[in-house]
Design a protein around this motif. Sequence first.
Motif, short mmCIF file in Angstrom:
data_model
loop_
_atom_site.label_atom_id
_atom_site.label_comp_id
_atom_site.label_asym_id
_atom_site.label_seq_id
_atom_site.Cartn_x
_atom_site.Cartn_y
_atom_site.Cartn_z
N THR A 156 0.84 -1.19 0.00
CA THR A 156 0.00 0.00 0.00
C THR A 156 0.88 1.25 0.00
O THR A 156 1.78 1.39 0.82
CB THR A 156 -0.91 0.01 1.24
N SER A 157 0.61 2.16 -0.92
CA SER A 157 1.39 3.38 -1.01
C SER A 157 1.08 4.28 0.18
O SER A 157 0.01 4.21 0.80
CB SER A 157 1.08 4.12 -2.31
N LEU A 158 2.01 5.18 0.48
CA LEU A 158 1.82 6.12 1.57
C LEU A 158 0.63 7.03 1.28
O LEU A 158 -0.15 7.35 2.20
CB LEU A 158 3.08 6.94 1.79
N ILE A 159 0.46 7.43 0.04
CA ILE A 159 -0.65 8.31 -0.29
C ILE A 159 -1.99 7.60 -0.10
O ILE A 159 -2.98 8.20 0.32
CB ILE A 159 -0.50 8.87 -1.73
N GLN A 160 -2.03 6.29 -0.37
CA GLN A 160 -3.25 5.53 -0.13
C GLN A 160 -3.53 5.44 1.38
O GLN A 160 -4.68 5.58 1.82
CB GLN A 160 -3.13 4.12 -0.71
N LYS A 161 -2.48 5.24 2.16
CA LYS A 161 -2.65 5.20 3.62
C LYS A 161 -3.17 6.55 4.13
O LYS A 161 -4.04 6.61 5.01
CB LYS A 161 -1.33 4.86 4.29
N LEU A 162 -2.64 7.64 3.56
CA LEU A 162 -3.09 8.97 3.96
C LEU A 162 -4.57 9.18 3.63
O LEU A 162 -5.33 9.67 4.46
CB LEU A 162 -2.26 10.03 3.23
N ALA A 163 -4.96 8.78 2.43
CA ALA A 163 -6.35 8.95 2.01
C ALA A 163 -7.28 8.11 2.89
O ALA A 163 -8.35 8.58 3.29
CB ALA A 163 -6.50 8.59 0.55
N SER A 164 -6.88 6.89 3.18
CA SER A 164 -7.72 6.01 4.00
C SER A 164 -7.85 6.57 5.42
O SER A 164 -8.93 6.54 6.02
CB SER A 164 -7.13 4.60 4.04
N GLN A 165 -6.74 7.08 5.96
CA GLN A 165 -6.78 7.63 7.31
C GLN A 165 -7.59 8.93 7.34
O GLN A 165 -8.33 9.19 8.30
CB GLN A 165 -5.36 7.90 7.81
N ASP A 218 7.33 10.32 -2.82
CA ASP A 218 6.17 9.44 -2.62
C ASP A 218 5.08 9.72 -3.65
O ASP A 218 4.26 8.85 -3.95
CB ASP A 218 5.57 9.62 -1.22
N LEU A 219 5.06 10.94 -4.20
CA LEU A 219 4.03 11.34 -5.15
C LEU A 219 4.57 11.44 -6.57
O LEU A 219 3.88 11.93 -7.47
CB LEU A 219 3.44 12.70 -4.73
N ASN A 220 5.81 10.96 -6.76
CA ASN A 220 6.47 11.01 -8.07
C ASN A 220 6.60 12.45 -8.59
O ASN A 220 6.47 12.71 -9.78
CB ASN A 220 5.74 10.16 -9.10
N ILE A 221 6.85 13.36 -7.66
CA ILE A 221 7.03 14.76 -8.02
C ILE A 221 8.48 15.14 -7.76
O ILE A 221 9.01 14.90 -6.68
CB ILE A 221 6.10 15.66 -7.18
N ALA A 222 9.12 15.73 -8.77
CA ALA A 222 10.50 16.16 -8.64
C ALA A 222 10.55 17.67 -8.48
O ALA A 222 9.81 18.39 -9.16
CB ALA A 222 11.31 15.74 -9.86
N PRO A 223 11.39 18.17 -7.57
CA PRO A 223 11.56 19.62 -7.49
C PRO A 223 11.92 20.20 -8.85
O PRO A 223 12.66 19.59 -9.63
CB PRO A 223 12.71 19.78 -6.49
N ARG A 224 11.38 21.35 -9.16
CA ARG A 224 11.55 21.91 -10.50
C ARG A 224 12.07 23.33 -10.44
O ARG A 224 11.94 24.03 -9.44
CB ARG A 224 10.23 21.88 -11.26
N CYS A 225 12.67 23.74 -11.54
CA CYS A 225 13.09 25.13 -11.69
C CYS A 225 11.92 25.91 -12.27
O CYS A 225 10.95 25.35 -12.78
CB CYS A 225 14.29 25.23 -12.62
N GLU A 266 -2.54 20.70 -13.48
CA GLU A 266 -1.72 19.74 -14.21
C GLU A 266 -1.94 18.35 -13.62
O GLU A 266 -2.40 18.22 -12.48
CB GLU A 266 -0.24 20.12 -14.18
N PRO A 267 -1.67 17.31 -14.39
CA PRO A 267 -1.98 15.94 -13.93
C PRO A 267 -1.14 15.54 -12.72
O PRO A 267 0.04 15.92 -12.60
CB PRO A 267 -1.65 15.07 -15.16
N TYR A 268 -1.75 14.77 -11.86
CA TYR A 268 -1.04 14.19 -10.72
C TYR A 268 -0.34 12.91 -11.19
O TYR A 268 -0.96 12.00 -11.71
CB TYR A 268 -2.06 13.87 -9.61
N PRO A 269 1.00 12.81 -10.99
CA PRO A 269 1.76 11.68 -11.53
C PRO A 269 1.98 10.53 -10.56
O PRO A 269 2.63 9.54 -10.90
CB PRO A 269 3.10 12.33 -11.88
N GLY A 270 1.45 10.64 -9.35
CA GLY A 270 1.78 9.65 -8.31
C GLY A 270 0.87 8.45 -8.29
O GLY A 270 0.00 8.26 -9.16
N PRO A 271 1.03 7.63 -7.26
CA PRO A 271 0.21 6.41 -7.11
C PRO A 271 -1.27 6.75 -7.04
O PRO A 271 -1.67 7.77 -6.48
CB PRO A 271 0.70 5.82 -5.77
#
Length: 246
Positions: A7-16, A46-53, A237-242
């Motif tokens: 279970t991904s951390l984001i799924q755990k967050l949503a469930s909690q 955890d969300l497949n987001i990379a810091p950006r310029c 913009e689209p969410y790229p994570g789990p």
Amino acid sequence: MPRGNKTSLIQKLASQASLAFKDVNESNIGDNKDLIALLNQVSAADLNIAPRCNPSRSKSTPKPTVTYMHICETPSFSMGVFLLDSGATIPLHDHPGMHGMLKVLYGQVSIRCFDKLDKVPDQAESQTQFVPPLQLLQKESLWRAALRGRVWYSEDSGPCLLTPQRENLHQIDAVDGPAAFFDILAPPYDPDDGRDCHYYKVLQTVPGAVRKDEPPSEEERWLLEIPQPDDFWCGGEPYPGPKVSL
């Protein structure tokens, strides 16, 4: 759901969050220890987001300096990510009747928080209340507010928490580079149910005004409700994570 039954951390967050805000009217956001503990763990990776310029911009085709990635929404709460370019600001706004949790994923943000106290008094009362005279005709849009302070948050900080009564109005500024933060609102915005976003402008200090039920160190301000500022809009913009399943 991720493969391998992990279970991904984001799924755990949503469930909690679903459990914590099952009855949002009885929820005390500070008591949601399990949710806060999970929120403290979440990272951009955890969300497949990379810091950006900061992206390159064209004067002929301006782009928003703030964008939103929608993750999920139920009648009880919403989850998403805000991404801010360097120097970007989310103007002073409110979350009427809503709880909020904000966790920085990368970069640094400054958050200035206010509490509404009450609307401007009637003109007869205003003579001793230091009401700005030019605003008396707009008293339905004028509020007294307590400045709770300005706090800087980074990915190493705990979450910023707000309630319907405390620190419900805030302004968010990206500091020294781009920033992103994870955001939970409970319940979500819903104009049909009285939960619309309002924007405010800080007018001036109220001299000599100290409430008996507030610490004397707090500063009071006049806030004028205004339309959404012309120079601010939020893109998407689209969410790229789990994926999240509820």
